[in-house]
Write an enzyme that holds these catalytic residues in place. Structure first.
Site, PDB file in Angstrom:
ATOM      1  N   GLN A 128      -7.512  -0.624  -9.611  1.00  0.00           N
ATOM      2  CA  GLN A 128      -8.181  -0.378  -8.337  1.00  0.00           C
ATOM      3  C   GLN A 128      -8.454   1.107  -8.110  1.00  0.00           C
ATOM      4  O   GLN A 128      -9.206   1.465  -7.190  1.00  0.00           O
ATOM      5  CB  GLN A 128      -7.364  -0.979  -7.197  1.00  0.00           C
ATOM      6  CG  GLN A 128      -7.347  -2.500  -7.212  1.00  0.00           C
ATOM      7  CD  GLN A 128      -6.485  -3.122  -6.135  1.00  0.00           C
ATOM      8  OE1 GLN A 128      -6.074  -2.456  -5.181  1.00  0.00           O
ATOM      9  NE2 GLN A 128      -6.190  -4.403  -6.274  1.00  0.00           N
ATOM     10  N   HIS A 179       5.506  -4.758   0.895  1.00  0.00           N
ATOM     11  CA  HIS A 179       4.936  -4.622   2.241  1.00  0.00           C
ATOM     12  C   HIS A 179       5.897  -5.165   3.313  1.00  0.00           C
ATOM     13  O   HIS A 179       6.431  -4.382   4.091  1.00  0.00           O
ATOM     14  CB  HIS A 179       3.558  -5.280   2.367  1.00  0.00           C
ATOM     15  CG  HIS A 179       2.561  -4.814   1.375  1.00  0.00           C
ATOM     16  ND1 HIS A 179       2.229  -3.485   1.237  1.00  0.00           N
ATOM     17  CD2 HIS A 179       1.813  -5.493   0.463  1.00  0.00           C
ATOM     18  CE1 HIS A 179       1.335  -3.356   0.278  1.00  0.00           C
ATOM     19  NE2 HIS A 179       1.070  -4.556  -0.215  1.00  0.00           N
ATOM     20  N   ASP A 216       0.070   1.223  -4.774  1.00  0.00           N
ATOM     21  CA  ASP A 216      -0.672  -0.004  -4.520  1.00  0.00           C
ATOM     22  C   ASP A 216      -2.128   0.076  -4.979  1.00  0.00           C
ATOM     23  O   ASP A 216      -2.408   0.046  -6.170  1.00  0.00           O
ATOM     24  CB  ASP A 216      -0.558  -0.354  -3.036  1.00  0.00           C
ATOM     25  CG  ASP A 216      -0.969  -1.800  -2.730  1.00  0.00           C
ATOM     26  OD1 ASP A 216      -1.476  -2.478  -3.639  1.00  0.00           O
ATOM     27  OD2 ASP A 216      -0.790  -2.241  -1.592  1.00  0.00           O
ATOM     28  N   TYR A 228      -2.341  -8.436 -12.547  1.00  0.00           N
ATOM     29  CA  TYR A 228      -2.830  -9.802 -12.408  1.00  0.00           C
ATOM     30  C   TYR A 228      -4.185 -10.078 -13.057  1.00  0.00           C
ATOM     31  O   TYR A 228      -4.693 -11.205 -12.972  1.00  0.00           O
ATOM     32  CB  TYR A 228      -2.862 -10.246 -10.949  1.00  0.00           C
ATOM     33  CG  TYR A 228      -3.625  -9.367  -9.977  1.00  0.00           C
ATOM     34  CD1 TYR A 228      -5.009  -9.299  -9.979  1.00  0.00           C
ATOM     35  CD2 TYR A 228      -2.941  -8.631  -9.015  1.00  0.00           C
ATOM     36  CE1 TYR A 228      -5.689  -8.528  -9.069  1.00  0.00           C
ATOM     37  CE2 TYR A 228      -3.607  -7.860  -8.088  1.00  0.00           C
ATOM     38  CZ  TYR A 228      -4.990  -7.804  -8.122  1.00  0.00           C
ATOM     39  OH  TYR A 228      -5.659  -7.030  -7.208  1.00  0.00           O
TER      40      TYR A 228
END
Length: 453
Positions: free
Chosen positions: A62, A269, A320, A122
């Protein structure tokens, strides 16, 4: 890897700050620690040294999206609309571009003082969900990026089978993520083989969330490896409401009552929790994985850190979504979020008072170590992973000891990290990773290939 001796002017040991510290490293681990020792010829001389931090939650790919999802539309934007953009980005990744992006993220983590990463991984299959010839191809690419950059790796392959609570079938956008238990077990075998050349890598398992697994699948996953168990939980209000509709319980409440949550677990989280859930997590010994930059970027909400710490809870920090990779900023925003929530200052300072920066830093070192299954800290037996702060940085002037940590976390925007060492080898010098230029050169064309598809 042979032996090496370091002489450190000021080091943060588990017992506190010490001067004139001699650190002997053998085979990448700390073999001896002495204080009050004069430097000898042949030792590596360092100034202000603190332990390396564990980054306990990363989706490294990401990093390629950073800054590309900050334009609002004609409807309300949220985590869920961001997720759809992320799925579209993910769908264009091939193994080579994926690895180039992961290498950039890992390089930046090291430059920020993270020396080990928990990769919540993932992306398993090719376009349309077609398996790769080597089932664990993308796990191998994560391992290759860790090898190329030198960062310590705790690989957390993600089990993702459903789109919502109650075993709902996955959506087409999730095809590259999903497995059944048999296929996932085979993936884990491939993941173990992929990380074996790294020497000190750790293999854990990551049930993605209660949305993505059924209760029976979740329980089966706990026996697939003895390593850490990480799970997203209670990140969004909508998730809590959906869990209540499915089970009559909130996500953390359901976990604590139906699964043996213990010190292996990292609850990522856990943003939306009640007082009894806070007490339950603390009593279980699990670590809460907090990612303040991403949680702010996605509008998740703010976890009640002060209440959790007063209950005896443990936390670590993660980058994250990697929209910004900065270990000091994660801890700074953690404290500032609580200041805004509670309308006070130094609200996460230790009981009885003291340095907020040192308390947060040491809590993050300890929690990260537990959650990643690898010891951090400047003590015998630990990996020789540490960070040298730049003593000449303007923000670090005028103080000493704990004030150096307070200044790094709260007052030093850039350039406070001088060098970073992993298993006794220098990976970052003068704030730059030793392979920065070639990693950046690969990253640009790789990202363009993804965005042009």
């Amino acid at each position: 890897m042979g032996g090496r001796t370091f002489w450190i002017e000021h080091a943060l040991l588990p017992s506190g700050w010490a001067g004139d510290v001699c650190l002997r490293v053998e085979q990448g681990r700390i073999a001896q620690v002495e204080t009050g020792v004069p430097p000898d010829a042949g030792t590596v001389r360092l100034g202000i040294v603190v332990p390396g931090l564990g980054n306990l939650h990363s989706h490294a790919f990401q990093r390629g999206m950073a800054g590309l999802a900050e334009a609002g539309g004609d409807q309300a934007d949220s985590f869920w609309s961001w997720r759809e953009l992320m799925y579209r980005f993910l769908d264009h990744l091939d193994p080579d571009s994926f690895q180039a992006i992961v290498e950039l993220a890992y390089m930046e983590m090291l430059e920020a003082g993270f020396t080990r990463v928990g990769e919540f991984h993932y992306l398993h299959h090719g376009a349309g969900g077609r398996p790769y010839a080597e089932r664990a191809e993308m796990c191998a690419r994560v391992a290759a990026a860790a090898q190329a950059t030198g960062i310590g790796l705790t690989l957390l392959p993600v089990f993702y089978a459903h789109s919502d609570f109650g075993g709902a079938p996955p959506t087409p956008a999730q095809a590259r993520l999903t497995h059944d238990l048999e296929g996932f077990a085979a993936l884990m075998e491939g993941a173990a083989a992929a990380i074996s050349p790294l020497g000190d890598a750790v293999l854990g398992v990551a049930p993605h969330s209660l949305r993505a697994t059924t209760p029976d699948e979740l329980r089966a996953l706990l026996h697939i490896t003895p390593g850490p168990v990480h799970i997203h939980v209670a990140e969004q209000v909508a998730e809590v409401e959906a869990c209540l509709r499915w089970s009559g319980q909130r996500p953390v409440q359901w976990l604590l009552e139906h699964v043996d949550v213990d010190g292996r677990w990292c609850l990522v989280h856990a943003t939306h929790v009640l007082a009894e859930e806070i007490a339950g997590i603390a009593a279980s010994g699990a670590v809460v994985g907090l990612c303040p930059i991403t949680e702010a970027n996605l509008g998740d909400g703010v976890f009640p850190v002060r209440e959790f710490l007063r209950a005896g809870g443990r936390f670590g920090i993660g980058s994250d979504s990697n929209v910004l990779i900065d270990s000091a900023e994660e801890l700074r925003l953690l404290e500032y979020g609580q200041r805004l929530r509670l309308r006070g200052r130094n609200v996460l300072a230790p009981p009885g008072g003291g340095s907020t920066g040192r308390f947060l830093f040491e809590q993050a070192v300890s929690g990260g170590s537990q959650a990643l299954g690898a010891a951090h800290g400047l003590e015998v037996g630990g990996s020789a992973d540490f960070v040298e702060l730049r003593s000449g940085h303007p923000a670090l002037q005028g103080g000493a000891g704990d004030a150096w940590l307070d200044s790094w976390l709260f007052a030093a925007r850039n350039g406070a990290v001088e060098s970073v060492w992993r298993r006794g080898g220098r990976l970052v010098e003068d704030g730059r990773h030793f392979r920065r230029d070639e990693i950046v050169q690969r990253y640009g064309p790789a990202l363009r290939r993804v965005l042009d598809r």
